[in-house]
Design a protein around this motif. Structure first.
Motif, PDB file in Angstrom:
ATOM      1  N   ARG A  43       0.842  -1.205   0.000  1.00 20.66           N
ATOM      2  CA  ARG A  43       0.000   0.000   0.000  1.00 20.66           C
ATOM      3  C   ARG A  43       0.872   1.247   0.000  1.00 20.66           C
ATOM      4  O   ARG A  43       0.541   2.253  -0.647  1.00 20.66           O
ATOM      5  CB  ARG A  43      -0.947   0.024   1.195  1.00 20.66           C
ATOM      6  N   LEU A  44       1.974   1.226   0.710  1.00 21.55           N
ATOM      7  CA  LEU A  44       2.887   2.362   0.688  1.00 21.55           C
ATOM      8  C   LEU A  44       3.403   2.593  -0.728  1.00 21.55           C
ATOM      9  O   LEU A  44       3.491   3.737  -1.195  1.00 21.55           O
ATOM     10  CB  LEU A  44       4.060   2.117   1.642  1.00 21.55           C
ATOM     11  N   TYR A  45       3.703   1.496  -1.436  1.00 22.07           N
ATOM     12  CA  TYR A  45       4.129   1.629  -2.833  1.00 22.07           C
ATOM     13  C   TYR A  45       3.005   2.200  -3.692  1.00 22.07           C
ATOM     14  O   TYR A  45       3.236   3.045  -4.558  1.00 22.07           O
ATOM     15  CB  TYR A  45       4.586   0.292  -3.403  1.00 22.07           C
ATOM     16  N   LEU A  46       1.779   1.750  -3.443  1.00 21.27           N
ATOM     17  CA  LEU A  46       0.632   2.252  -4.214  1.00 21.27           C
ATOM     18  C   LEU A  46       0.514   3.772  -4.080  1.00 21.27           C
ATOM     19  O   LEU A  46       0.307   4.487  -5.070  1.00 21.27           O
ATOM     20  CB  LEU A  46      -0.644   1.567  -3.745  1.00 21.27           C
ATOM     21  N   LEU A  47       0.648   4.259  -2.860  1.00 20.06           N
ATOM     22  CA  LEU A  47       0.579   5.704  -2.644  1.00 20.06           C
ATOM     23  C   LEU A  47       1.732   6.415  -3.347  1.00 20.06           C
ATOM     24  O   LEU A  47       1.545   7.473  -3.957  1.00 20.06           O
ATOM     25  CB  LEU A  47       0.586   6.012  -1.150  1.00 20.06           C
ATOM     26  N   ASP A  48       2.919   5.822  -3.273  1.00 16.94           N
ATOM     27  CA  ASP A  48       4.070   6.397  -3.975  1.00 16.94           C
ATOM     28  C   ASP A  48       3.831   6.405  -5.483  1.00 16.94           C
ATOM     29  O   ASP A  48       4.217   7.353  -6.180  1.00 16.94           O
ATOM     30  CB  ASP A  48       5.347   5.603  -3.661  1.00 16.94           C
ATOM     31  N   ALA A  95       2.911   9.300 -10.303  1.00 14.33           N
ATOM     32  CA  ALA A  95       2.173   9.398 -11.570  1.00 14.33           C
ATOM     33  C   ALA A  95       1.590  10.788 -11.770  1.00 14.33           C
ATOM     34  O   ALA A  95       1.684  11.371 -12.857  1.00 14.33           O
ATOM     35  CB  ALA A  95       1.067   8.347 -11.601  1.00 14.33           C
ATOM     36  N   THR A  96       0.965  11.333 -10.729  1.00 11.74           N
ATOM     37  CA  THR A  96       0.343  12.649 -10.878  1.00 11.74           C
ATOM     38  C   THR A  96       1.389  13.756 -11.035  1.00 11.74           C
ATOM     39  O   THR A  96       1.167  14.717 -11.779  1.00 11.74           O
ATOM     40  CB  THR A  96      -0.586  12.950  -9.693  1.00 11.74           C
ATOM     41  N   LEU A  97       2.513  13.617 -10.346  1.00  9.07           N
ATOM     42  CA  LEU A  97       3.595  14.587 -10.534  1.00  9.07           C
ATOM     43  C   LEU A  97       4.112  14.515 -11.960  1.00  9.07           C
ATOM     44  O   LEU A  97       4.298  15.550 -12.635  1.00  9.07           O
ATOM     45  CB  LEU A  97       4.725  14.323  -9.542  1.00  9.07           C
ATOM     46  N   TRP A  98       4.346  13.302 -12.442  1.00 11.17           N
ATOM     47  CA  TRP A  98       4.866  13.081 -13.802  1.00 11.17           C
ATOM     48  C   TRP A  98       3.897  13.629 -14.848  1.00 11.17           C
ATOM     49  O   TRP A  98       4.301  14.331 -15.780  1.00 11.17           O
ATOM     50  CB  TRP A  98       5.106  11.589 -13.988  1.00 11.17           C
ATOM     51  N   LEU A  99       2.611  13.345 -14.668  1.00 10.26           N
ATOM     52  CA  LEU A  99       1.620  13.815 -15.642  1.00 10.26           C
ATOM     53  C   LEU A  99       1.459  15.335 -15.583  1.00 10.26           C
ATOM     54  O   LEU A  99       1.207  15.968 -16.612  1.00 10.26           O
ATOM     55  CB  LEU A  99       0.279  13.122 -15.391  1.00 10.26           C
ATOM     56  N   VAL A 127      -5.683   7.497  -2.291  1.00 15.47           N
ATOM     57  CA  VAL A 127      -5.496   7.505  -3.737  1.00 15.47           C
ATOM     58  C   VAL A 127      -6.560   8.377  -4.396  1.00 15.47           C
ATOM     59  O   VAL A 127      -6.262   9.181  -5.294  1.00 15.47           O
ATOM     60  CB  VAL A 127      -5.541   6.077  -4.307  1.00 15.47           C
ATOM     61  N   ALA A 128      -7.807   8.235  -3.954  1.00 12.15           N
ATOM     62  CA  ALA A 128      -8.889   9.044  -4.529  1.00 12.15           C
ATOM     63  C   ALA A 128      -8.619  10.518  -4.353  1.00 12.15           C
ATOM     64  O   ALA A 128      -8.870  11.328  -5.270  1.00 12.15           O
ATOM     65  CB  ALA A 128     -10.212   8.660  -3.873  1.00 12.15           C
TER      66      ALA A 128
END
Length: 275
Positions: A211-216, A221-225, A267-268
């Motif tokens: 889950r920690l990886y999921l948040l990372d 992803a959002t930073l990259w996008l 995540v949401a």
């Protein structure tokens, strides 16, 4: 005898025409992950683009600038079920000039993007794009040139991380390394606590490695996008794959059951703030 165009593309184009609204932008892909078909029949796909677009705009030329036509390919396997090689391309009778002309005729190129993202290196978000580019190069096509120089839009038509370890959909990731290794695999079927790789139903105070990886992953992803991708390829839009253990927003009905849900509130919030 009906074909793909008759049973899929024409009805979709007609439905899209009826749903066109003000300021709506449409990316209409002729297929999804049926990449070998595209590479073997480039002239047929190129001819389809203006025809399908004419059905979407249906005599209203004012809609034309808002309708993009393109391809949505798998991130790899341009030659079919096997990874492309120089010998495979040379021996398979591809019409290379026609393939290159077809790509030039597109408004956008989409790929299924399941990159092996490492939180300490945001450039690894390009993992899938680089694999796609490597295979395109065998056909004399350069993805960076298409996107960055010629201005083709680059879309992540499937994007996400599944937390699975095999193609059968029944082996959840246990560690960060597991989750990184095969992001295109996930857990199949309705939500169950036993197979949940993200441990979504645990209290928020208990955070597993995965889950920690999921948040990372979502923060990365959002930073990259927000930076429009990079460093090699510009990215214009991304669409999350919302099914089974990839569905961290619990959009699909089977993502929530009496046992729990794949919905991750953190995540949401990350996705909502990004959008």
């Amino acid at each position: 005898m009906q074909c793909w165009t008759d049973i899929m593309l024409v009805p979709l184009a007609q439905a899209m025409n009826s749903a066109m609204a003000d300021n709506l932008t449409v990316w209409f892909a002729l297929q999804g992950e049926m990449t070998a078909m595209v590479m073997h029949y480039p002239q047929e796909h190129q001819r389809l683009m203006p025809y399908i677009k004419s059905l979407v705009i249906k005599g209203d030329p004012s809609l034309a600038p808002r309708v993009r036509m393109g391809l949505s390919n798998n991130g790899n396997k341009l030659c079919g079920m096997d990874i492309c090689t120089k010998d495979a391309v040379a021996s398979s009778g591809y019409n290379l000039p026609a393939i290159r002309t077809m790509f030039q005729a597109t408004d956008f190129l989409g790929i299924s993007c399941y990159s092996r993202f490492k939180p300490d290196d945001i450039s690894t978000m390009e993992d899938s794009a680089k694999q796609h580019d490597t295979e395109l190069q065998l056909f004399g096509i350069d993805l960076a040139t298409l996107v960055n120089v010629q201005g083709k839009e680059f879309i992540l038509s499937e994007y996400g991380v599944g937390g699975g370890l095999n193609g059968d959909g029944n082996k959840p990731a246990q560690t960060t390394e597991d989750a990184i290794s095969m992001p295109y695999y996930g857990i199949s079927g309705p939500y169950t606590r036993h197979y949940d790789p993200w441990h979504s139903s645990l209290p928020s105070t208990i955070i597993s490695q995965t889950r920690l990886y999921l948040l990372d992953w979502y923060k990365g992803a959002t930073l990259w996008l927000s930076r429009k991708g990079g460093p090699t390829y510009r990215v214009d839009a991304a669409f999350l794959w919302a099914l089974n253990s990839w569905d961290h927003l619990a959009i699909h009905p089977t993502s929530t059951t009496k046992e729990g849900t794949y919905l991750d509130p953190d995540v949401a919030q990350i996705v909502t703030e990004h959008n």
